[in-house]
Design a protein around this motif. Structure first.
Motif, PDB file in Angstrom:
ATOM      1  N   GLU A   1       7.629  -4.209   1.722  1.00 40.77           N
ATOM      2  CA  GLU A   1       6.535  -4.480   0.774  1.00 40.77           C
ATOM      3  C   GLU A   1       5.192  -4.497   1.484  1.00 40.77           C
ATOM      4  OE1 GLU A   1       7.974  -8.295  -0.619  1.00 40.77           O
ATOM      5  OE2 GLU A   1       6.182  -9.270   0.167  1.00 40.77           O
TER       6      GLU A   1
ATOM      7  N   GLY B   1       4.480  -2.668   3.997  1.00 38.09           N
ATOM      8  CA  GLY B   1       4.161  -1.261   4.200  1.00 38.09           C
ATOM      9  C   GLY B   1       3.529  -0.634   2.970  1.00 38.09           C
ATOM     10  N   VAL B   2       4.052  -0.979   1.803  1.00 40.52           N
ATOM     11  CA  VAL B   2       3.482  -0.453   0.561  1.00 40.52           C
ATOM     12  C   VAL B   2       2.043  -0.928   0.407  1.00 40.52           C
ATOM     13  CG1 VAL B   2       3.631  -0.452  -1.953  1.00 40.52           C
ATOM     14  CG2 VAL B   2       5.720  -0.297  -0.590  1.00 40.52           C
ATOM     15  N   VAL B   3       1.846  -2.221   0.647  1.00 41.16           N
ATOM     16  CA  VAL B   3       0.502  -2.786   0.470  1.00 41.16           C
ATOM     17  C   VAL B   3      -0.478  -2.161   1.462  1.00 41.16           C
ATOM     18  CG1 VAL B   3      -0.863  -4.891   0.683  1.00 41.16           C
ATOM     19  CG2 VAL B   3       1.328  -4.933  -0.519  1.00 41.16           C
TER      20      VAL B   3
ATOM     21  N   ARG C   1      -0.349   0.732   2.842  1.00 34.09           N
ATOM     22  CA  ARG C   1      -0.641   2.109   2.439  1.00 34.09           C
ATOM     23  C   ARG C   1      -1.536   2.135   1.200  1.00 34.09           C
ATOM     24  NH1 ARG C   1       4.942   5.400   2.623  1.00 34.09           N
ATOM     25  NH2 ARG C   1       3.604   6.970   1.685  1.00 34.09           N
ATOM     26  N   ALA C   2      -1.327   1.180   0.306  1.00 33.08           N
ATOM     27  CA  ALA C   2      -2.199   1.105  -0.870  1.00 33.08           C
ATOM     28  C   ALA C   2      -3.628   0.762  -0.451  1.00 33.08           C
ATOM     29  CB  ALA C   2      -1.660   0.061  -1.847  1.00 33.08           C
ATOM     30  N   ARG C   3      -3.738  -0.137   0.520  1.00 31.44           N
ATOM     31  CA  ARG C   3      -5.076  -0.476   1.030  1.00 31.44           C
ATOM     32  C   ARG C   3      -5.736   0.752   1.629  1.00 31.44           C
ATOM     33  NH1 ARG C   3      -3.280  -5.801   4.361  1.00 31.44           N
ATOM     34  NH2 ARG C   3      -3.363  -7.353   2.672  1.00 31.44           N
TER      35      ARG C   3
ATOM     36  N   ALA D   1      -6.487   1.845  -3.122  1.00 35.30           N
ATOM     37  CA  ALA D   1      -6.026   1.285  -4.390  1.00 35.30           C
ATOM     38  C   ALA D   1      -6.263  -0.215  -4.463  1.00 35.30           C
ATOM     39  CB  ALA D   1      -4.544   1.578  -4.599  1.00 35.30           C
ATOM     40  N   VAL D   2      -6.367  -0.851  -3.321  1.00 35.64           N
ATOM     41  CA  VAL D   2      -6.558  -2.294  -3.318  1.00 35.64           C
ATOM     42  C   VAL D   2      -8.012  -2.646  -3.070  1.00 35.64           C
ATOM     43  CG1 VAL D   2      -5.996  -4.442  -2.158  1.00 35.64           C
ATOM     44  CG2 VAL D   2      -4.216  -2.749  -2.578  1.00 35.64           C
TER      45      VAL D   2
ATOM     46  N   HIS E   1     -10.595  -0.618  -5.358  1.00 34.26           N
ATOM     47  CA  HIS E   1     -10.264  -0.524  -6.774  1.00 34.26           C
ATOM     48  C   HIS E   1     -10.399   0.909  -7.258  1.00 34.26           C
ATOM     49  CE1 HIS E   1     -11.298  -5.048  -7.507  1.00 34.26           C
ATOM     50  NE2 HIS E   1     -10.497  -4.837  -6.489  1.00 34.26           N
TER      51      HIS E   1
ATOM     52  N   LEU F   1      -8.538   4.796  -7.551  1.00 36.62           N
ATOM     53  CA  LEU F   1      -7.255   5.482  -7.541  1.00 36.62           C
ATOM     54  C   LEU F   1      -7.292   6.672  -6.603  1.00 36.62           C
ATOM     55  CD1 LEU F   1      -6.496   5.458 -11.350  1.00 36.62           C
ATOM     56  CD2 LEU F   1      -5.692   3.886  -9.611  1.00 36.62           C
ATOM     57  N   PRO F   2      -6.210   6.939  -5.907  1.00 39.80           N
ATOM     58  CA  PRO F   2      -6.185   8.080  -5.013  1.00 39.80           C
ATOM     59  C   PRO F   2      -6.276   9.408  -5.733  1.00 39.80           C
ATOM     60  CG  PRO F   2      -4.324   6.630  -4.613  1.00 39.80           C
ATOM     61  CD  PRO F   2      -5.014   6.151  -5.837  1.00 39.80           C
TER      62      PRO F   2
ATOM     63  N   ALA G   1       1.056   8.483   1.346  1.00 38.45           N
ATOM     64  CA  ALA G   1      -0.051   8.635   0.411  1.00 38.45           C
ATOM     65  C   ALA G   1      -1.353   8.192   1.046  1.00 38.45           C
ATOM     66  CB  ALA G   1       0.214   7.815  -0.843  1.00 38.45           C
TER      67      ALA G   1
END
Lengths: 196, 255
Positions: free
Chosen positions: B69, B71-73, B75-77, B81-82, B85, B87-88, B153
């Motif tokens: 989890e 890792g997901v966060v 990568r989202a950062r 995405a975090v 705010h 979107l990729p 991503a």
């Protein structure tokens, strides 16, 4: 349609999937964490079941969550539940990864039967959605072996009728018939049991 | 049997494969055309699609490795995405995003079909092209990279994507990176049989109305993928076209 949208998470967070996705759409990291925790076993499990390799499955599962996060703002719950949406993304990515590795599918039975045989459905999920899941699994067990394999190869591995015919060494028409009859039997079984 | 509630007997095979996302080419096109005007078959397709979706829930649960989890966060950062705010993937009215957002029944089947038929190496190939974008010229992708090149991503630039259409039929897609080193990537995976082995060109129409040919590639074995770094802002590209070497427009993607 199995709807896990209201499934409580093991962490005790009761926010709906829609609420979490709304938070993720505006960059709420905590919402994202809760969403990942809620579905990571299911998403990783599906990815692992399809690609068969833990490292690739982790890549696929992470990518699936990132796709969901990226598209959270356009998620439309009227079209599908969040879990359905997320698992479909996962399945598509896993098929991509499988084809990337030029890997042949593992035995479809590995994917579709290990869940209920191990009884690994969380109790809260079983209470809310596992009934249909169990009925679907039961119906699948009643489908003749050839039809079951054909449906699983298509549903989990994205194999076309032609590819299934080649893999199973059967005529194309037989592959198509197996897919059609297998899926129809599952639909009929679920529909009949849903009828009061 | 248009207008009746029961599916047409001669469509059962196609409906099942459509629901499972494995019908391709002309069969898919014919089935979708029929479903759009046949209530009975549309209902049958909806039911079978629901079962196909539900089957995915039968996969066994499995715990991912420790740190998943996080890792997901992370990568989202990294993807914005975090923190930002943002979107990729940029969405516009005409853009088709790779993720599965609002979609019609037709889109759903087409998406499943794309997923079933789209070789996964194209995703990695697009990322490889992004990495190469700052350097050399056009990249013709003819081999499959290693599995671990499934790109994170986080490393993937913001991207526009649109369907490559020929007479309303989806033949592939075009992706344009809008990052600092923009590039264009064209996939053709459902072309007219008459084009087999044909040398084709990729042309773009820019915002000022001018047209530029970016390069040529050959459609081999029914498919072709090609990409090139752009020496113009990605936003300037309005239309990407697949063109015969004689200048006939074979398919277009509006970005």
């Amino acid at each position: 349609m199995v709807d896990l949208a209201r499934t409580p998470s093991s962490s005790g967070d009761e926010a709906s999937d829609e609420a979490l996705l709304a938070g993720m759409a505006v960059g709420d990291e905590r919402a994202g964490v809760v969403f990942v925790r809620r579905y990571q076993r299911r998403v990783y499990g599906l990815a692992l079941g399809i690609v068969g390799d833990p490292g690739t499955a982790e890549d696929v599962a992470q990518e699936a969550f990132l796709r969901a996060w990226a598209h959270a703002s356009v998620f439309d719950p009227r079209r599908a539940g969040a879990s359905t949406w997320l698992l479909t993304i996962t399945r598509n990515l896993a098929i991509d990864a499988l084809r990337l590795r030029r890997a042949e599918p593992t035995d479809p039975a590995d994917v579709v039967f290990s869940a209920q045989s191990r009884g690994d459905c969380p109790p809260e999920e079983a209470a809310l959605s596992g009934d249909l899941r169990a009925r679907l699994a039961g119906a699948l067990a009643q489908v003749p072996e050839g039809q079951r394999r054909a449906v699983a190869l298509a549903a989990f591995y994205g194999r076309s009728a032609k590819e299934i015919a080649d893999l199973e060494r059967i005529p194309l028409g037989t592959a198509k018939s197996r897919i059609r009859m297998g899926l129809a039997k599952l639909r009929d079984a679920v529909r009949v049991e849903e009828t009061p | 049997m248009t207008g009746e509630q029961r599916p047409c007997p001669d469509r059962h095979d196609a409906l099942a494969e459509l629901a499972l996302g494995t019908l391709a080419g002309q069969e898919r096109s014919d089935a979708l055309t029929h479903v759009e005007r046949c209530v009975g078959c549309a209902r049958e397709l909806a039911e079978l699609s629901g079962v196909a979706d539900d089957l995915l829930t039968l996969a066994p649960l499995a715990s991912p490795p420790v740190g998943f989890e996080l890792g997901v966060v992370e990568r989202a950062r990294a993807a914005g995405a975090v923190a930002a705010h943002r979107l990729p993937l940029r969405h516009s009215r005409r853009a088709w995003a790779f993720g599965h957002d609002r979609e019609t029944l037709h889109d759903r089947a087409a998406r499943h079909d794309r997923a079933a038929r789209r070789p996964g190496w194209r995703l990695a190939a697009a990322a490889a092209l992004a990495a190469a974008a700052a350097g050399a010229g056009a990249v013709l992708l003819t081999s499959r990279p290693a599995p671990r090149q499934l790109s994170p991503a986080a490393a993937r630039p913001a991207m526009l994507a649109s369907r490559l259409l020929h007479a309303g039929r989806v033949l592939g897609d075009v992706r344009v990176s809008v990052g600092p080193t923009p590039w264009l990537f064209m996939n053709v995976d459902d072309h007219d049989p008459g084009w087999r082995g044909q040398l084709v060109a990729c042309e773009v129409t820019l915002a000022d109305g001018s047209t530029r040919r970016l390069g040529t590639f050959r459609l081999a074995d029914g498919r072709g993928s090609w990409g090139v770094p752009l020496d113009m802002p990605a936003a300037a590209v309005r239309v990407a076209s697949l063109v015969s070497v004689h200048g006939t427009v074979l398919a277009t993607a509006r970005l």
